[in-house]
Design a protein around this motif. Sequence first.
Motif, PDB file in Angstrom:
ATOM      1  N   MET A   1      37.183 -39.448  -8.133  1.00 47.53           N
ATOM      2  CA  MET A   1      35.921 -38.706  -8.240  1.00 47.53           C
ATOM      3  C   MET A   1      35.403 -39.657  -9.747  1.00 47.53           C
ATOM      4  O   MET A   1      36.412 -39.574 -10.816  1.00 47.53           O
ATOM      5  CB  MET A   1      35.927 -37.294  -8.712  1.00 47.53           C
ATOM      6  CG  MET A   1      34.752 -36.482  -9.155  1.00 47.53           C
ATOM      7  SD  MET A   1      34.545 -34.984  -8.757  1.00 47.53           S
ATOM      8  CE  MET A   1      34.348 -34.476 -10.384  1.00 47.53           C
ATOM      9  N   ALA A   2      34.277 -40.069  -9.795  1.00 48.03           N
ATOM     10  CA  ALA A   2      33.707 -40.750 -11.044  1.00 48.03           C
ATOM     11  C   ALA A   2      33.696 -39.891 -12.227  1.00 48.03           C
ATOM     12  O   ALA A   2      33.529 -38.452 -11.992  1.00 48.03           O
ATOM     13  CB  ALA A   2      32.406 -41.214 -10.859  1.00 48.03           C
ATOM     14  N   THR A   3      33.804 -40.268 -13.440  1.00 48.46           N
ATOM     15  CA  THR A   3      33.622 -39.551 -14.582  1.00 48.46           C
ATOM     16  C   THR A   3      32.101 -39.362 -14.985  1.00 48.46           C
ATOM     17  O   THR A   3      31.433 -40.329 -14.841  1.00 48.46           O
ATOM     18  CB  THR A   3      34.261 -40.376 -15.883  1.00 48.46           C
ATOM     19  OG1 THR A   3      35.661 -40.397 -15.481  1.00 48.46           O
ATOM     20  CG2 THR A   3      34.277 -39.477 -17.294  1.00 48.46           C
ATOM     21  N   THR A   4      31.666 -38.024 -15.070  1.00 48.06           N
ATOM     22  CA  THR A   4      30.437 -38.124 -15.635  1.00 48.06           C
ATOM     23  C   THR A   4      30.192 -37.753 -17.001  1.00 48.06           C
ATOM     24  O   THR A   4      31.152 -37.454 -17.835  1.00 48.06           O
ATOM     25  CB  THR A   4      29.932 -36.447 -14.920  1.00 48.06           C
ATOM     26  OG1 THR A   4      30.550 -35.501 -15.467  1.00 48.06           O
ATOM     27  CG2 THR A   4      30.030 -36.639 -13.472  1.00 48.06           C
ATOM     28  N   CYS A   6      29.246 -34.872 -18.523  1.00 42.19           N
ATOM     29  CA  CYS A   6      29.817 -33.702 -18.708  1.00 42.19           C
ATOM     30  C   CYS A   6      31.169 -33.702 -18.940  1.00 42.19           C
ATOM     31  O   CYS A   6      31.794 -33.149 -19.906  1.00 42.19           O
ATOM     32  CB  CYS A   6      29.678 -32.922 -17.251  1.00 42.19           C
ATOM     33  SG  CYS A   6      27.987 -32.584 -16.910  1.00 42.19           S
ATOM     34  N   ASP A   7      31.758 -34.654 -18.247  1.00 41.42           N
ATOM     35  CA  ASP A   7      33.321 -34.650 -18.348  1.00 41.42           C
ATOM     36  C   ASP A   7      33.632 -35.310 -19.718  1.00 41.42           C
ATOM     37  O   ASP A   7      34.625 -34.938 -20.511  1.00 41.42           O
ATOM     38  CB  ASP A   7      33.928 -35.593 -17.368  1.00 41.42           C
ATOM     39  CG  ASP A   7      33.929 -35.033 -15.965  1.00 41.42           C
ATOM     40  OD1 ASP A   7      33.821 -33.795 -15.822  1.00 41.42           O
ATOM     41  OD2 ASP A   7      33.810 -35.860 -14.985  1.00 41.42           O
ATOM     42  N   VAL A   8      32.915 -36.494 -20.123  1.00 37.24           N
ATOM     43  CA  VAL A   8      33.100 -36.968 -21.485  1.00 37.24           C
ATOM     44  C   VAL A   8      32.835 -36.231 -22.555  1.00 37.24           C
ATOM     45  O   VAL A   8      33.536 -36.040 -23.631  1.00 37.24           O
ATOM     46  CB  VAL A   8      32.214 -38.365 -21.569  1.00 37.24           C
ATOM     47  CG1 VAL A   8      32.064 -39.015 -22.758  1.00 37.24           C
ATOM     48  CG2 VAL A   8      32.409 -39.468 -20.463  1.00 37.24           C
ATOM     49  N   VAL A   9      31.607 -35.405 -22.342  1.00 37.39           N
ATOM     50  CA  VAL A   9      31.452 -34.328 -23.472  1.00 37.39           C
ATOM     51  C   VAL A   9      32.288 -33.353 -23.821  1.00 37.39           C
ATOM     52  O   VAL A   9      32.821 -33.048 -24.874  1.00 37.39           O
ATOM     53  CB  VAL A   9      30.042 -33.784 -23.242  1.00 37.39           C
ATOM     54  CG1 VAL A   9      29.668 -32.757 -24.194  1.00 37.39           C
ATOM     55  CG2 VAL A   9      28.827 -34.829 -23.607  1.00 37.39           C
ATOM     56  N   ALA A  10      32.894 -32.773 -22.640  1.00 37.74           N
ATOM     57  CA  ALA A  10      33.910 -31.900 -22.537  1.00 37.74           C
ATOM     58  C   ALA A  10      35.098 -32.425 -23.398  1.00 37.74           C
ATOM     59  O   ALA A  10      35.930 -31.517 -23.975  1.00 37.74           O
ATOM     60  CB  ALA A  10      34.401 -31.422 -21.192  1.00 37.74           C
ATOM     61  N   LEU A 158      15.135 -36.669 -11.561  1.00 32.87           N
ATOM     62  CA  LEU A 158      16.194 -36.880 -10.731  1.00 32.87           C
ATOM     63  C   LEU A 158      17.532 -36.256 -11.068  1.00 32.87           C
ATOM     64  O   LEU A 158      17.869 -35.751 -12.079  1.00 32.87           O
ATOM     65  CB  LEU A 158      16.430 -38.430 -10.793  1.00 32.87           C
ATOM     66  CG  LEU A 158      15.587 -39.493 -10.453  1.00 32.87           C
ATOM     67  CD1 LEU A 158      15.962 -40.739 -10.658  1.00 32.87           C
ATOM     68  CD2 LEU A 158      15.467 -39.371  -8.792  1.00 32.87           C
ATOM     69  N   PRO A 159      18.294 -35.926  -9.893  1.00 33.45           N
ATOM     70  CA  PRO A 159      19.435 -34.889  -9.994  1.00 33.45           C
ATOM     71  C   PRO A 159      20.487 -35.908 -10.624  1.00 33.45           C
ATOM     72  O   PRO A 159      20.426 -37.133 -10.351  1.00 33.45           O
ATOM     73  CB  PRO A 159      19.863 -34.777  -8.719  1.00 33.45           C
ATOM     74  CG  PRO A 159      19.156 -35.653  -7.644  1.00 33.45           C
ATOM     75  CD  PRO A 159      18.005 -36.050  -8.537  1.00 33.45           C
ATOM     76  N   GLY A 160      21.565 -35.115 -10.982  1.00 33.11           N
ATOM     77  CA  GLY A 160      22.812 -35.926 -11.498  1.00 33.11           C
ATOM     78  C   GLY A 160      23.173 -35.883 -13.096  1.00 33.11           C
ATOM     79  O   GLY A 160      24.082 -36.251 -13.452  1.00 33.11           O
ATOM     80  N   ALA A 161      22.297 -35.169 -13.819  1.00 38.01           N
ATOM     81  CA  ALA A 161      22.245 -34.863 -15.120  1.00 38.01           C
ATOM     82  C   ALA A 161      23.725 -34.077 -15.743  1.00 38.01           C
ATOM     83  O   ALA A 161      24.442 -34.226 -16.432  1.00 38.01           O
ATOM     84  CB  ALA A 161      21.149 -34.323 -15.848  1.00 38.01           C
ATOM     85  N   HIS A 162      24.156 -33.140 -14.610  1.00 29.94           N
ATOM     86  CA  HIS A 162      25.124 -32.527 -14.775  1.00 29.94           C
ATOM     87  C   HIS A 162      25.922 -32.025 -13.468  1.00 29.94           C
ATOM     88  O   HIS A 162      25.170 -32.027 -12.507  1.00 29.94           O
ATOM     89  CB  HIS A 162      24.952 -31.062 -15.421  1.00 29.94           C
ATOM     90  CG  HIS A 162      24.212 -31.098 -16.720  1.00 29.94           C
ATOM     91  ND1 HIS A 162      24.960 -30.971 -18.032  1.00 29.94           N
ATOM     92  CD2 HIS A 162      23.042 -31.191 -17.301  1.00 29.94           C
ATOM     93  CE1 HIS A 162      23.877 -31.352 -18.905  1.00 29.94           C
ATOM     94  NE2 HIS A 162      22.866 -31.217 -18.412  1.00 29.94           N
ATOM     95  N   HIS A 163      27.124 -32.049 -13.433  1.00 31.58           N
ATOM     96  CA  HIS A 163      27.783 -31.724 -12.159  1.00 31.58           C
ATOM     97  C   HIS A 163      27.727 -30.208 -12.163  1.00 31.58           C
ATOM     98  O   HIS A 163      27.781 -29.479 -13.130  1.00 31.58           O
ATOM     99  CB  HIS A 163      29.128 -32.527 -11.816  1.00 31.58           C
ATOM    100  CG  HIS A 163      30.240 -32.105 -13.079  1.00 31.58           C
ATOM    101  ND1 HIS A 163      30.814 -30.889 -12.931  1.00 31.58           N
ATOM    102  CD2 HIS A 163      30.672 -32.639 -13.998  1.00 31.58           C
ATOM    103  CE1 HIS A 163      31.654 -30.630 -14.058  1.00 31.58           C
ATOM    104  NE2 HIS A 163      31.764 -31.800 -14.724  1.00 31.58           N
ATOM    105  N   PRO A 164      27.758 -29.818 -10.586  1.00 33.26           N
ATOM    106  CA  PRO A 164      27.968 -28.479 -10.482  1.00 33.26           C
ATOM    107  C   PRO A 164      28.608 -27.455 -11.287  1.00 33.26           C
ATOM    108  O   PRO A 164      28.473 -26.268 -11.712  1.00 33.26           O
ATOM    109  CB  PRO A 164      27.967 -28.201  -9.206  1.00 33.26           C
ATOM    110  CG  PRO A 164      27.371 -29.590  -8.678  1.00 33.26           C
ATOM    111  CD  PRO A 164      27.935 -30.792  -9.544  1.00 33.26           C
ATOM    112  N   GLY A 165      30.045 -28.290 -11.617  1.00 31.46           N
ATOM    113  CA  GLY A 165      31.138 -27.275 -12.390  1.00 31.46           C
ATOM    114  C   GLY A 165      30.989 -27.122 -13.854  1.00 31.46           C
ATOM    115  O   GLY A 165      31.556 -26.507 -14.726  1.00 31.46           O
TER     116      GLY A 165
END
Length: 183
Positions: A1-4, A6-10, A158-165
């Motif tokens: 799964m690609a890093t988003t 959200c993942d980086v900020v977390a 456009l979608p994709g700013a945040h992942h559903p989790g």
Amino acid sequence: MATTYCDVVARMEPGNVHTHYHNHEYGFPIHDDDQLFGRLVLEINQAGLSWTTILIKKDNFFKAYDGFNIRKVSQYGDEKIAALLNDAGIIRNRLKILAAIENARRIIDLQQEFGSFKNWLDHHHPMSKEQWVKLFKKHFKFTGGEIVNEFLMSTGYLPGAHHPGCPIYKKVLATKPAWNHLQ
């Protein structure tokens, strides 16, 4: 799964410039034309640089570009351009500065036709990224695929700013008009 994002900020320390942007701005709809224009200017200035650089300089951009007031920016002449080129608080790139001025002028034309820049965006929504890029290249300067994609994701088109989790995902979704939930 690609890093988003959200993942980086977390993984970042609290108080990092990205944390506030991620939690309170990224992906949330913007209703004010000057704020939409400001986001477009910031995305254009990010080209070739890190988003961290833009976030650190964001307040400086706001001051240098008269609060991103579209009407004021559209009237910039040689003196203001020279001042922007000498302002170490922003990105001093002539092409990006001239693009901001020309894009402000083009937004004024869209406002006259559609009532607002936001109405113009809403009128064309929803479209694919490819369709948006083609439309932006027709109407604006310095708007390639990545700039258009990030502008539209960051403003909720456009979608994709945040992942559903991501804990912010539902907050963003709750702020979008019903037509935007279909994304």
